[in-house]
Design a protein around this motif. Structure first.
Motif, mmCIF file in Angstrom:
data_model
loop_
_atom_site.group_PDB
_atom_site.id
_atom_site.type_symbol
_atom_site.label_atom_id
_atom_site.label_comp_id
_atom_site.label_asym_id
_atom_site.label_seq_id
_atom_site.Cartn_x
_atom_site.Cartn_y
_atom_site.Cartn_z
ATOM 1 N N GLU A 69 -7.066 7.993 -0.864
ATOM 2 C CA GLU A 69 -7.263 7.353 0.280
ATOM 3 C C GLU A 69 -7.568 7.963 1.471
ATOM 4 N N LEU A 70 -6.872 9.692 1.026
ATOM 5 C CA LEU A 70 -6.665 10.418 2.545
ATOM 6 C C LEU A 70 -7.937 10.700 2.305
ATOM 7 N N GLU A 71 -8.547 11.209 0.998
ATOM 8 C CA GLU A 71 -9.948 12.075 0.746
ATOM 9 C C GLU A 71 -10.785 10.947 1.151
ATOM 10 N N THR A 72 -10.997 9.550 0.285
ATOM 11 C CA THR A 72 -11.883 9.106 0.809
ATOM 12 C C THR A 72 -11.950 8.279 2.701
ATOM 13 N N THR B 227 -10.201 5.932 3.733
ATOM 14 C CA THR B 227 -9.878 4.585 3.794
ATOM 15 C C THR B 227 -7.900 4.690 4.766
ATOM 16 N N HIS B 228 -7.662 4.717 4.354
ATOM 17 C CA HIS B 228 -6.482 5.101 4.718
ATOM 18 C C HIS B 228 -6.654 4.300 6.279
ATOM 19 N N ARG B 229 -7.351 4.875 7.108
ATOM 20 C CA ARG B 229 -7.243 4.733 8.262
ATOM 21 C C ARG B 229 -8.148 2.813 8.795
ATOM 22 N N LEU B 230 -8.608 2.260 7.442
ATOM 23 C CA LEU B 230 -8.480 1.332 7.900
ATOM 24 C C LEU B 230 -7.807 0.260 7.995
ATOM 25 N N VAL B 231 -6.446 0.389 7.723
ATOM 26 C CA VAL B 231 -5.334 0.303 6.911
ATOM 27 C C VAL B 231 -4.250 0.230 7.940
ATOM 28 N N TRP B 232 -4.713 1.438 8.351
ATOM 29 C CA TRP B 232 -3.911 1.250 9.543
ATOM 30 C C TRP B 232 -3.914 1.515 11.222
ATOM 31 N N ASN B 233 -5.699 0.690 11.118
ATOM 32 C CA ASN B 233 -5.867 0.526 12.159
ATOM 33 C C ASN B 233 -5.461 -1.021 12.363
ATOM 34 N N GLN B 234 -4.839 -1.799 11.846
ATOM 35 C CA GLN B 234 -4.528 -3.059 10.839
ATOM 36 C C GLN B 234 -3.546 -3.350 11.765
ATOM 37 N N SER B 235 -2.556 -4.259 11.135
ATOM 38 C CA SER B 235 -1.154 -4.485 12.282
ATOM 39 C C SER B 235 -0.312 -3.691 11.323
ATOM 40 N N VAL B 236 -0.146 -3.152 10.025
ATOM 41 C CA VAL B 236 0.391 -2.754 9.046
ATOM 42 C C VAL B 236 0.615 -1.092 9.349
ATOM 43 N N GLY C 235 0.299 14.239 -3.617
ATOM 44 C CA GLY C 235 -0.798 13.911 -3.286
ATOM 45 C C GLY C 235 -0.929 13.960 -2.137
ATOM 46 N N LEU C 236 -0.204 13.109 -1.410
ATOM 47 C CA LEU C 236 0.380 12.998 0.411
ATOM 48 C C LEU C 236 0.130 14.497 0.527
ATOM 49 N N LEU C 237 1.085 15.132 0.791
ATOM 50 C CA LEU C 237 0.604 16.490 1.085
ATOM 51 C C LEU C 237 -0.638 17.139 0.537
ATOM 52 N N VAL C 238 -0.875 16.928 -0.444
ATOM 53 C CA VAL C 238 -1.943 18.162 -0.621
ATOM 54 C C VAL C 238 -3.077 17.610 -0.708
ATOM 55 N N ARG C 239 -3.439 16.787 -0.340
ATOM 56 C CA ARG C 239 -4.687 15.497 0.061
ATOM 57 C C ARG C 239 -6.045 15.695 -1.051
ATOM 58 N N ARG C 240 -5.398 16.309 -2.170
ATOM 59 C CA ARG C 240 -7.046 16.292 -3.042
ATOM 60 C C ARG C 240 -6.758 16.446 -4.118
ATOM 61 N N THR C 241 -7.810 14.971 -4.459
ATOM 62 C CA THR C 241 -6.665 14.314 -6.314
ATOM 63 C C THR C 241 -6.609 15.028 -6.882
ATOM 64 N N LEU C 242 -7.887 15.702 -7.761
ATOM 65 C CA LEU C 242 -7.784 16.403 -8.936
ATOM 66 C C LEU C 242 -6.475 18.118 -8.377
ATOM 67 N N PRO C 243 -6.671 18.533 -7.758
ATOM 68 C CA PRO C 243 -5.391 19.847 -7.495
ATOM 69 C C PRO C 243 -4.575 18.421 -7.480
ATOM 70 N N ALA C 244 -4.020 17.716 -7.673
ATOM 71 C CA ALA C 244 -2.601 17.675 -7.020
ATOM 72 C C ALA C 244 -2.295 16.266 -8.173
ATOM 73 N N MET C 245 -2.916 16.127 -8.876
ATOM 74 C CA MET C 245 -2.803 15.923 -10.545
ATOM 75 C C MET C 245 -2.588 17.007 -11.326
ATOM 76 N N ALA C 246 -3.559 18.094 -11.099
ATOM 77 C CA ALA C 246 -3.377 19.042 -12.472
ATOM 78 C C ALA C 246 -1.533 19.991 -12.047
#
Length: 323
Positions: free
Chosen positions: A77-80, A82-91, A161-172
C-alpha cells in the motif's frame, strides 16, 4: 475497514485455505495409517523420519506467513500510495493498521492452530512411544506453540514492511529473520524457561558406547548425545575425573588414538574400554518431559509478547513517521 481488509486479503486467504485443506487430508490419512499399525513399538522407526520432515516443513510456515501475508500487507500500500485514499476518509492511521493486523492475525491463528491440532493428533501414537517431546523440531510443531510462531511471523512481516516500505526486500528480510529467530529461541532461550535439574552419570564403557559422539572440533575431552529417560538433556559437561577436574587432552587423545586392542564391540570399541577404566563421569543438565506443557505455554506467551511489542512499534510508527 474489516470488510476492506478481508477483500484485499482474499487471494492470500484462498491460497492458504487450499493448502490447509490439502494438508488436512494428508494428516488425517497419516493419522489413520499410524493408528492401524500392528506393532506400536515400531512406530518411531517406521514414522520417525516422516515426523521430522513434517516438523521441518511446519517450521517454515511462520516464515512463509511473514513473507507472503505480513510483509506485503503495508509495504504494497505504501509503494502504490493507496494508503492515502483511506487516510483521507474518516479512518485514522492507527485504526487502519490495527484492523489490518487484527484480521490477518486471526487468520494466522486459525490456520496454524488447525494444522498444529491435526499434526499433534496424527503424531500422538508415535510421540507416546518415542518419548522425545522436547526434540527441537518436534516441540515447535505440536499443540499451542505454533500459534505463537505464526502470529509473530505475521506481525514481524507487517511491521517490517511498514518500516522498509518496499515489498520484495521486506519479504526476503522477513523470511530469513523469522527462520533465524526459530533457530535462536530453541537453542538459547528454551533451555532456561524453568530452572534445570542436574545429575551425575558415570562414564563406564557401556555408557560411553551409548553416546553419539566423542571429542569435538577443537579436540576437547567431551562426549555428545547422552540421554536421560523421559527428559531433555540441555547441557553436558566435559569428561571429569573422580576428583571433579576435566580430563586432560593428553589422556583423552591417548585413549582416542592409541587405545589397547581388546576386540571390544560397541560404537567406540577399544576407546570406550580405555576411557571406562579411568573412572570418569559427566554432569548433565536436563528438563524433565513433565514440563512439556509449561514450556509450550511459556513459548506461546513469549512469541505473543514479541508480537504485541512489534504491533505497538507499528502503531507508533504509522502515526508519527509514515506519510
Amino acid at each position: 475497514m474489516i470488510r476492506m481488509s478481508l477483500r484485499q486479503f482474499r487471494i492470500q486467504a484462498l491460497a492458504g485455505a487450499i493448502l490447509l485443506v490439502l494438508a488436512a487430508i494428508y494428516l488425517l490419512k497419516l493419522g489413520a495409517d499410524i493408528r492401524a499399525a500392528r506393532e506400536p513399538s515400531q512406530l518411531p522407526s517406521q514414522y520417525g523420519q516422516t515426523m521430522l520432515f513434517l516438523a521441518a516443513g511446519f517450521g517454515l510456515i511462520p516464515a512463509l506467513i511473514g513473507a507472503f501475508w505480513g510483509a506485503p500487507l503495508i509495504a504494497r500500500e505504501l509503494e502504490t500510495g493507496t494508503h492515502r485514499l483511506v487516510w483521507n476518509q474518516s479512518v485514522s492511521r492507527r485504526r487502519w493498521l490495527a484492523v489490518k493486523l487484527a484480521v490477518l492475525a486471526l487468520a494466522s491463528i486459525a490456520g496454524s492452530g488447525t494444522l498444529s491440532a491435526l499434526l499433534t493428533w496424527a503424531a500422538a501414537p508415535v510421540d507416546q512411544v518415542a518419548g522425545d517431546r522436547f526434540n527441537a523440531l518436534l516441540f515447535g510443531a505440536r499443540v499451542v506453540a505454533p500459534i505463537g510462531y505464526a502470529v509473530f511471523g505475521f506481525t514481524f512481516g507487517a511491521v517490517t514492511g511498514l518500516l522498509v516500505r518496499r515489498t520484495l526486500p521486506a519479504m526476503a528480510m522477513v523470511f530469513l529473520a523469522v527462520i533465524a529467530v526459530q533457530f535462536v529461541v530453541p537453542n538459547l532461550l528454551r533451555p532456561h524457561y524453568m530452572p534445570a535439574e542436574r545429575t551425575t552419570v558415570s562414564m563406564s564403557a557401556d555408557a560411553i558406547n551409548q553416546a553419539r559422539s566423542l571429542g569435538s572440533i577443537t579436540g576437547g575431552p567431551v562426549v555428545g548425545g547422552l540421554q536421560i529417560p523421559d527428559a531433555w538433556v540441555t547441557d553436558t559437561s566435559a569428561l571429569l575425573t573422580p576428583e571433579g577436574r576435566q580430563l586432560s587432552d593428553a589422556a583423552f587423545d591417548e585413549c582416542l588414538d592409541n587405545a589397547p586392542k581388546t576386540g571390544a564391540s560397541g560404537r567406540f570399541g577399544d576407546t570406550a574400554v580405555c576411557l571406562g577404566k579411568l573412572n570418569l563421569h559427566v554432569e548433565l543438565t536436563y528438563q524433565p518431559n513433565r514440563r512439556f506443557w509449561p514450556f509450550q505455554w511459556i513459548e506461546l506467551a513469549l512469541y505473543l509478547g514479541f508480537s504485541s511489542l512489534l504491533a505497538v512499534v507499528g502503531l507508533w510508527r504509522v502515526q508519527r513517521r509514515v506519510s
